[in-house]
Write a protein that holds these residues in place. Sequence first.
Motif, PDB file in Angstrom:
ATOM      1  N   GLU A  68       0.799  -1.235   0.000  1.00 15.80           N
ATOM      2  CA  GLU A  68       0.000   0.000   0.000  1.00 15.80           C
ATOM      3  C   GLU A  68       0.829   1.280   0.000  1.00 15.80           C
ATOM      4  O   GLU A  68       0.288   2.376   0.159  1.00 15.80           O
ATOM      5  CB  GLU A  68      -1.010   0.020   1.165  1.00 15.80           C
ATOM      6  CG  GLU A  68      -2.136  -0.986   1.014  1.00 15.80           C
ATOM      7  CD  GLU A  68      -2.942  -0.803  -0.291  1.00 15.80           C
ATOM      8  OE1 GLU A  68      -3.368   0.319  -0.600  1.00 15.80           O
ATOM      9  OE2 GLU A  68      -3.133  -1.819  -0.994  1.00 15.80           O
ATOM     10  N   ASN A  69       2.139   1.172  -0.173  1.00 11.81           N
ATOM     11  CA  ASN A  69       2.998   2.348  -0.304  1.00 11.81           C
ATOM     12  C   ASN A  69       3.140   2.695  -1.778  1.00 11.81           C
ATOM     13  O   ASN A  69       3.447   1.823  -2.599  1.00 11.81           O
ATOM     14  CB  ASN A  69       4.387   2.089   0.292  1.00 11.81           C
ATOM     15  CG  ASN A  69       4.331   1.890   1.783  1.00 11.81           C
ATOM     16  OD1 ASN A  69       3.625   2.596   2.488  1.00 11.81           O
ATOM     17  ND2 ASN A  69       5.093   0.920   2.273  1.00 11.81           N
ATOM     18  N   LEU A  70       2.940   3.978  -2.109  1.00 10.66           N
ATOM     19  CA  LEU A  70       3.037   4.428  -3.490  1.00 10.66           C
ATOM     20  C   LEU A  70       4.488   4.414  -3.953  1.00 10.66           C
ATOM     21  O   LEU A  70       5.350   5.059  -3.351  1.00 10.66           O
ATOM     22  CB  LEU A  70       2.462   5.843  -3.628  1.00 10.66           C
ATOM     23  CG  LEU A  70       2.473   6.418  -5.044  1.00 10.66           C
ATOM     24  CD1 LEU A  70       1.451   5.701  -5.911  1.00 10.66           C
ATOM     25  CD2 LEU A  70       2.207   7.911  -5.019  1.00 10.66           C
ATOM     26  N   LEU A  71       4.745   3.658  -5.026  1.00 11.68           N
ATOM     27  CA  LEU A  71       6.072   3.593  -5.629  1.00 11.68           C
ATOM     28  C   LEU A  71       6.152   4.442  -6.887  1.00 11.68           C
ATOM     29  O   LEU A  71       7.230   4.873  -7.282  1.00 11.68           O
ATOM     30  CB  LEU A  71       6.425   2.151  -5.989  1.00 11.68           C
ATOM     31  CG  LEU A  71       6.376   1.120  -4.869  1.00 11.68           C
ATOM     32  CD1 LEU A  71       6.704  -0.254  -5.416  1.00 11.68           C
ATOM     33  CD2 LEU A  71       7.306   1.499  -3.732  1.00 11.68           C
ATOM     34  N   GLY A  72       5.002   4.654  -7.536  1.00 14.30           N
ATOM     35  CA  GLY A  72       4.968   5.424  -8.757  1.00 14.30           C
ATOM     36  C   GLY A  72       3.558   5.526  -9.295  1.00 14.30           C
ATOM     37  O   GLY A  72       2.635   4.901  -8.766  1.00 14.30           O
ATOM     38  N   GLY A 103       8.716   1.707 -13.196  1.00 14.34           N
ATOM     39  CA  GLY A 103       8.358   2.449 -14.404  1.00 14.34           C
ATOM     40  C   GLY A 103       7.945   1.516 -15.528  1.00 14.34           C
ATOM     41  O   GLY A 103       6.965   1.772 -16.230  1.00 14.34           O
ATOM     42  N   LYS A 104       8.679   0.439 -15.682  1.00 13.30           N
ATOM     43  CA  LYS A 104       8.351  -0.548 -16.710  1.00 13.30           C
ATOM     44  C   LYS A 104       6.987  -1.170 -16.448  1.00 13.30           C
ATOM     45  O   LYS A 104       6.172  -1.307 -17.369  1.00 13.30           O
ATOM     46  CB  LYS A 104       9.430  -1.635 -16.732  1.00 13.30           C
ATOM     47  CG  LYS A 104       9.212  -2.702 -17.769  1.00 13.30           C
ATOM     48  CD  LYS A 104      10.370  -3.705 -17.749  1.00 13.30           C
ATOM     49  CE  LYS A 104      10.153  -4.824 -18.729  1.00 13.30           C
ATOM     50  NZ  LYS A 104      11.287  -5.757 -18.746  1.00 13.30           N
ATOM     51  N   ALA A 105       6.702  -1.520 -15.191  1.00 11.64           N
ATOM     52  CA  ALA A 105       5.404  -2.120 -14.847  1.00 11.64           C
ATOM     53  C   ALA A 105       4.267  -1.147 -15.147  1.00 11.64           C
ATOM     54  O   ALA A 105       3.230  -1.538 -15.691  1.00 11.64           O
ATOM     55  CB  ALA A 105       5.383  -2.541 -13.376  1.00 11.64           C
ATOM     56  N   LEU A 106       4.455   0.118 -14.813  1.00  8.26           N
ATOM     57  CA  LEU A 106       3.420   1.120 -15.077  1.00  8.26           C
ATOM     58  C   LEU A 106       3.216   1.329 -16.579  1.00  8.26           C
ATOM     59  O   LEU A 106       2.082   1.376 -17.056  1.00  8.26           O
ATOM     60  CB  LEU A 106       3.781   2.446 -14.405  1.00  8.26           C
ATOM     61  CG  LEU A 106       3.594   2.507 -12.898  1.00  8.26           C
ATOM     62  CD1 LEU A 106       4.376   3.673 -12.298  1.00  8.26           C
ATOM     63  CD2 LEU A 106       2.121   2.592 -12.542  1.00  8.26           C
ATOM     64  N   LEU A 107       4.308   1.455 -17.316  1.00  5.32           N
ATOM     65  CA  LEU A 107       4.207   1.686 -18.754  1.00  5.32           C
ATOM     66  C   LEU A 107       3.593   0.479 -19.460  1.00  5.32           C
ATOM     67  O   LEU A 107       2.759   0.632 -20.360  1.00  5.32           O
ATOM     68  CB  LEU A 107       5.575   2.027 -19.332  1.00  5.32           C
ATOM     69  CG  LEU A 107       5.611   2.569 -20.749  1.00  5.32           C
ATOM     70  CD1 LEU A 107       4.728   3.803 -20.911  1.00  5.32           C
ATOM     71  CD2 LEU A 107       7.050   2.900 -21.153  1.00  5.32           C
ATOM     72  N   GLN A 108       3.948  -0.713 -19.045  1.00  5.21           N
ATOM     73  CA  GLN A 108       3.364  -1.906 -19.661  1.00  5.21           C
ATOM     74  C   GLN A 108       1.885  -2.051 -19.304  1.00  5.21           C
ATOM     75  O   GLN A 108       1.081  -2.448 -20.142  1.00  5.21           O
ATOM     76  CB  GLN A 108       4.163  -3.154 -19.271  1.00  5.21           C
ATOM     77  CG  GLN A 108       5.506  -3.195 -19.967  1.00  5.21           C
ATOM     78  CD  GLN A 108       6.325  -4.431 -19.656  1.00  5.21           C
ATOM     79  OE1 GLN A 108       6.191  -5.042 -18.602  1.00  5.21           O
ATOM     80  NE2 GLN A 108       7.195  -4.802 -20.587  1.00  5.21           N
ATOM     81  N   HIS A 109       1.519  -1.688 -18.087  1.00  2.63           N
ATOM     82  CA  HIS A 109       0.102  -1.728 -17.711  1.00  2.63           C
ATOM     83  C   HIS A 109      -0.691  -0.732 -18.573  1.00  2.63           C
ATOM     84  O   HIS A 109      -1.751  -1.069 -19.106  1.00  2.63           O
ATOM     85  CB  HIS A 109      -0.075  -1.407 -16.224  1.00  2.63           C
ATOM     86  CG  HIS A 109      -1.479  -1.522 -15.761  1.00  2.63           C
ATOM     87  ND1 HIS A 109      -2.030  -2.717 -15.364  1.00  2.63           N
ATOM     88  CD2 HIS A 109      -2.479  -0.609 -15.672  1.00  2.63           C
ATOM     89  CE1 HIS A 109      -3.296  -2.524 -15.026  1.00  2.63           C
ATOM     90  NE2 HIS A 109      -3.590  -1.251 -15.209  1.00  2.63           N
ATOM     91  N   ALA A 110      -0.155   0.469 -18.711  1.00  6.06           N
ATOM     92  CA  ALA A 110      -0.821   1.481 -19.542  1.00  6.06           C
ATOM     93  C   ALA A 110      -0.934   1.002 -20.986  1.00  6.06           C
ATOM     94  O   ALA A 110      -1.950   1.229 -21.649  1.00  6.06           O
ATOM     95  CB  ALA A 110      -0.056   2.803 -19.479  1.00  6.06           C
ATOM     96  N   THR A 111       0.088   0.303 -21.462  1.00  7.02           N
ATOM     97  CA  THR A 111       0.064  -0.237 -22.819  1.00  7.02           C
ATOM     98  C   THR A 111      -1.086  -1.215 -23.004  1.00  7.02           C
ATOM     99  O   THR A 111      -1.792  -1.179 -24.024  1.00  7.02           O
ATOM    100  CB  THR A 111       1.404  -0.925 -23.142  1.00  7.02           C
ATOM    101  OG1 THR A 111       2.416   0.082 -23.159  1.00  7.02           O
ATOM    102  CG2 THR A 111       1.362  -1.617 -24.492  1.00  7.02           C
TER     103      THR A 111
END
Length: 175
Positions: A68-72, A103-111
């Motif tokens: 539950e801690n914000l990483l990005g 960053g990669k996890a966020l960008l891939q999720h957005a993709t």
Amino acid sequence: MIIVKPAQSKHQHDITRLHAISWQSVYTGLLDEKYLSEDVFQERGAIWEQRFSQPSENQRIYVALENENLLGFICIYLDQDSEQGTLIENLHVDKDTKGKGVGKALLQHATRIIQTEASHSGAYLEVLSQNISAQHFYDYMGGKPIISQQWQAPEGSFVDELVYGWTSTAVILER
């Protein structure tokens, strides 16, 4: 374990804080010192208040959390541009977790969201010319600089930036 999920209003304060701290870190020497030391939290807070209280129909915000801690976080606007596709408006990662795949996890999720919800398969973002580490990341993720331009920052200064683009976001999932 990193979990990426849709942002909720309870994340607004942490997103604002991370956004402002990120700007203080990356934009020092580029933007007005008074703005970065005194005004950036309030100004970014107003942006996120609007985004959470009056989201546009094509806006999507996702957070990366660990315990539950914000990483990005990432904020995208689907089909924002008829030629370039989806705008990746923000992608920020806590400096203590950079290099750990957030960053990669966020960008891939957005993709994956772009591929299922957008009519255009492309995406683009703007990055300051001096933000070399972010450019290396976008290069690694298959992005290409397509335009060099100037950005007028909220405090009025003009800063050189690059527009990075992906004609198809599929390459992001291959990284």
